[in-house]
Structures are given as C-alpha cells and as structure tokens.
Write an enzyme that holds these catalytic residues in place. Structure first.
Site, short mmCIF file in Angstrom:
data_model
loop_
_atom_site.label_atom_id
_atom_site.label_comp_id
_atom_site.label_asym_id
_atom_site.label_seq_id
_atom_site.Cartn_x
_atom_site.Cartn_y
_atom_site.Cartn_z
N ASP A 125 0.87 -1.19 0.00
CA ASP A 125 0.00 0.00 0.00
C ASP A 125 0.90 1.23 0.00
OD1 ASP A 125 0.81 -0.66 2.68
OD2 ASP A 125 -0.63 0.79 3.45
N GLU A 188 -0.06 -0.88 5.85
CA GLU A 188 1.06 -0.37 6.64
C GLU A 188 0.98 1.13 6.85
OE1 GLU A 188 5.04 1.12 7.73
OE2 GLU A 188 3.88 1.68 5.99
ZN LIG Z 1 7.14 1.80 4.14
#
Ligand SMILES: [Zn+2]
Ligand SMILES: *[C@@H]1O[C@H](CO)[C@@H](O)[C@H](O)[C@H]1NC(C)=O
Ligand SMILES: *[C@@H]1O[C@H](CO)[C@@H](O)[C@H](O)[C@H]1NC(C)=O
Length: 494
Positions: A125, A188
C-alpha cells in the site's frame, strides 16, 4: 597486432577489476549476470505495481489495494511459488461504516526442509499522491529521469519488496540457497490493522520454520548501503482542557474565566526546556548508557549533518557534530508538540475563547524506556503541573499510542551476512544504522514469533517517501536486487 595487444590488455584489466571488486573470484556471478540481463523486466514490474493506486488511507481506492494484493500473490505464483491471500476482516471507519481490509499475502518460494528460511516483510500500500500536490510527473506512472525512477511507492515500499521477489527469481535460475517466505500487507501506511492478530494466528504454522525475518522498508542515510539495527518507539499523548460548555466571545468573557488555552499552553510549555531537554522526571533516567563500542559505530558512519540541515532549510541544529546529531536522532528520546485540536487556526482574526482544547505531543522511545512507565510518568507530571496552575478547569491526559523501541545486536550472524552481501553487491562495507522513526511491526514480529529480525533498507537517503516526486534510483533498485540475492546466499552459508 596492436588490436590484439589492446584486447589482451583489456582482458587483463577486466580480470584485475573483477579481482578488486569480487575478492578472490574472477568469474562473474551468474546470479548478478541474470539480474543485469533482466533489469528492464524488473523495472517494468515496478511500473506495473506503481500504476495501481493502492492508497490505503482512501476508502474510495480500497479496490485498488485489493487488486494490488492480488497481483502481488500472482507474481509469486508466476515464479513457481505459492501465495495465500488471507482475509483479515473488516476495518471500522470513523463514520461507523465498515470496509473490507486488504488481504495479507503469505507467500513462499522454495520448500526445501534442508535449507534455511528467510521471511521477507514489506507492504504494497502507499501514501496518497496527486499530481496537483506538486509532482513533476504523474505519481502513478513510473517515469525514469536521470537514472531515477519516479512514482508513488517507488521507494516506499513497492520498489523495496520487488527486489526480494526478483532476487528469488534470479537465484532460481541457478539454485535457491534458502526458502523465501513473504509477509506482505496492504495497510502499513495507516497502522497495519489486523496484522498483529494474523501473525499471532499463524505463529505455529507459517512462522514456525522461519529462521530469520528481513524487514524490507526504510532508507539509507547516505549514498552508502546500510543495515538497520534499531528504531525508536513512540508514546503519543492527548491533553484535554475544558473551560466552558461552548466557545465564548473574548469581549464578553475575556478576563472573567480561566481560559482552557492558557492552561494548555502552560502545560505544554512545562514539558521541555528551551534546549529541548525533557523535564518529565524519570524519562532521561531510563535511557540506557552509551557504551564505548556504540560510540565507535557512530564515528564511522557516512552522514553529512550540514547537508541534512541544509535540505530542510533549518538555520541551525541543536547538535554541532555528526555523531551528536545521529545519537539524538537514534538513541535518545525526543518530545514533539504536534498540534492543538479545538484551537482557532484559520486565517484571519476570530476573537474566540475556545471552550475545549486538546494538546497533542509524543515522546520517541529508546531502550530502556517502557511505554507503560512513560504513561505513568507523563500523567503524574502533568497532574502536578496542572495543580500548580490552581485552575478550576477540567484536565485529562491520555496516552493513545504506546509503541516500544526496537533494537538488535549488529554483531549477530544476520548482520555478518549483510556486510558480506553489501561488499559483493555494492563493493563497500555498509553503515550500521538505526532509525529515529517507529516501526511497530518489528517489535510485534519479534515478540510474537520469537525470531530475530534485520532491517535491510534499499531506499536512498532523499527518495522523498510520502512526499512529492517520490523515487528510487535504478542503481538502488537493481543493485539492491543483487544485494538481496547475495544476502540469501551469505545467510545460507552460516
Ligand atoms: Zn514503508
Ligand atoms: C510462537 O511460536 C514459537 C515457536 O515457533 C514459540 O516459541 C512462541 O512462544 C510462540 N509465540 C506465542 C505468542 O505463542
Ligand atoms: C535544559 O536542561 C538541561 C539539563 O538539565 C541543561 O543542561 C540545559 O542547560 C537546560 N537549558 C536551558 C535553556 O535551561
């Protein structure tokens, strides 16, 4: 004749050069040759990943993140591996709506029980990016300019996870020295929702035969490769002060009531002195003493603190030399005041007395600080400071994030393999560094699985991760692929 002499000379020179960069070996490494021969394909792969707008912070782009996880799994399968897309449930949005979380990819290339197993962690992501934010190129079209590959996720983290997958492909063209496992998530950038639970659930299965974990994220601090052995944690606090049940007119109420903002400013001001020294008792006392061995590590690191200062346009740093700047960034705590919610912050001259304000600050954590201790110390200190103000207002301090620091031994075998791999791929010893930021997943992975972790950044020092014109250099991307391949080989030799 002259041509022949010239060719012999050239051959001798080539052998000498190879000797110089590869030590004893004069035969070019076949895995490195494979990587060089396939570099356009590898860049194309990055292009195909960057084009997917896998921005995990934007619910309207969630399908793009789902697609990203699918093509990540597909690529691993295309290379002969296995990949499972693990459903990790729903995300609760502030609006009360729910959204499917991106599946986590649990992949594997190589299944030989006689070989060691490396688990590579990364994320596909990205942070938001729009051309209008000030990008010179379309953020989702990987564009090469002067040896740099520009695009959102080029460095953080698509361009750092791909080198490991590409390295597995290149190694397979000869022989896989290790089994690769891949733990790749799609949340993340917004806090890794659901990942800790997944690691816990798969601890006895997916992680049981893992020998070492490699975190493929973050960046070098100079043009020299680096291995990372520490990251700071973070404790984030909200201090709420309330003086009335609604915002008030400063003409009618100014001077009459105890203003929440005045109390809050006094509290925030009591946290550090003007040298940046944290005044909360117990914080500095908990910091592990600096050892001589550690001090030596710092002097050898290539880092230009003047360039670092200049890049951000600051007039002056608090520390006057490289070592002190790095020590402060990596192994001492720091306290930052981030903002005040509820305060008037728009343009113009609104004459309001805010009824309720929430001050926000955080303290970066280092060994041997303990977030639960820090929470207690901060709350006690602010309660005492607030009592000294003799204010009738309501005040409450809460800790909303309590992330522990991460630190490992840079002399252990994983770092030994990393140093050898760096010499083979880049021709130099890597810097042994820490990061000032917080990587909660590092502590989670170690704490849950009981396995050790090394961070092997492939990003350059000024790649502008999260910013406009994010890039990775072709050099970092391709030589980084060799670094990853060499690392697997060196690790297997231990
Ligand atoms: Zn990263
Ligand atoms: C995870 O599994 C390992 C064995 O592979 C074990 O040592 C460890 O205690 C487990 N962790 C948890 C939290 O149960
Ligand atoms: C802040 O506190 C530190 C530690 O006590 C001290 O060395 C420093 O001089 C102080 N700075 C100021 C401006 O008082």
């Amino acid at each position: 004749m002259t041509m022949l002499l010239f060719q012999i000379g050239l051959a001798i020179l080539t052998i000498l050069l190879l000797k110089d960069t590869c030590g004893a070996s004069v035969t070019p490494d076949p895995v490195f040759q494979y990587i060089d021969a396939n570099q356009e394909k590898f860049v194309q792969r990055l292009k195909e990943w960057v084009v997917i707008k896998s921005d995990s912070s934007d619910p309207s782009l969630r399908n793009e993140v789902h697609k990203m996880m699918e093509i990540t799994a597909e690529l691993i399968k295309t290379l002969g591996g296995t990949a499972e897309l693990v459903d990790i449930g729903l995300q609760q949005l502030p609006s009360g709506e729910t959204l499917k979380l991106p599946s986590v990819v649990l992949g594997q290339i190589g299944q030989d029980p006689d070989k060691p197993t490396l688990c590579i962690y990364g994320h596909t992501d990205v942070q938001p990016a729009r051309k209008e934010d000030g990008w010179d190129t379309d953020p989702y079209t990987l564009t090469e300019i002067n040896g740099n590959l520009y695009g959102r996720g080029a460095s953080d983290d698509k361009g750092q996870i791909l080198p490991w997958i590409n390295a597995a492909e290149a190694l397979q063209s000869q022989e896989l020295p290790v089994n690769f496992k891949f733990l790749i998530e799609g949340m993340e950038e917004v806090g890794s929702d659901g990942l800790a639970e997944l690691i816990m659930k798969r601890n006895q299965t997916f992680f049981s035969d893992v020998d070492y974990i490699v975190l493929a994220d973050t960046a070098w601090i100079s043009e020299k490769p680096a291995l990372t052995y520490g990251a700071r944690g973070n404790c984030y606090f909200l201090v709420e002060v309330e003086c009335a049940n609604r915002d008030l007119h400063s003409g009618s109420y100014g001077g009459v009531i105890h203003e929440a903002m005045t109390d809050l400013i006094a509290l925030l001001d009591s946290l550090t002195n003007s040298s940046g020294h944290i005044l909360i008792p117990g914080i500095n006392e908990a910091v592990a003493a600096l050892t001589d061995e550690e001090t030596k590590l710092y002097s050898g690191i290539s880092f230009d603190h003047e360039e670092f200062r200049n890049k951000i346009g600051a007039q002056e740093l608090r520390q006057k030399n490289k070592e002190d700047v790095l020590l402060q960034r990596w192994r001492y705590p720091s306290l930052t005041i981030h903002g005040i919610e509820g305060a008037f912050s728009g343009a113009g001259t609104k004459t309001v007395i805010p009824a309720k304000v929430i001050g926000k600050f955080s303290i970066r954590q280092v060994p041997d600080m303990d977030p639960l201790q820090v929470e207690k110390q901060v709350i006690e200190y602010l309660d005492k400071k607030f009592a000294e103000l003799k204010s009738p207002n309501k005040m409450k301090t809460t800790m909303v994030i309590g992330a522990k620091p991460w630190l490992t031994d840079p002399n252990n075998k994983a770092f030994h393999a990393g140093r050898k791999a760096s010499k083979r791929a880049f021709g130099v010893e890597p810097d042994l560094i820490r990061v000032g930021g917080t990587i909660p997943i590092a502590t989670t992975l170690e704490d849950v699985t009981g396995k050790n972790l090394i961070m092997m950044p492939l990003g350059g020092p000024y790649d502008a991760a999260h910013g406009q014109n994010e890039k990775i250099s072709r050099y970092n991307y391709i030589e980084g692929t060799k670094f990853a391949a060499a690392y697997a080989q060196e690790f297997a030799k231990l």
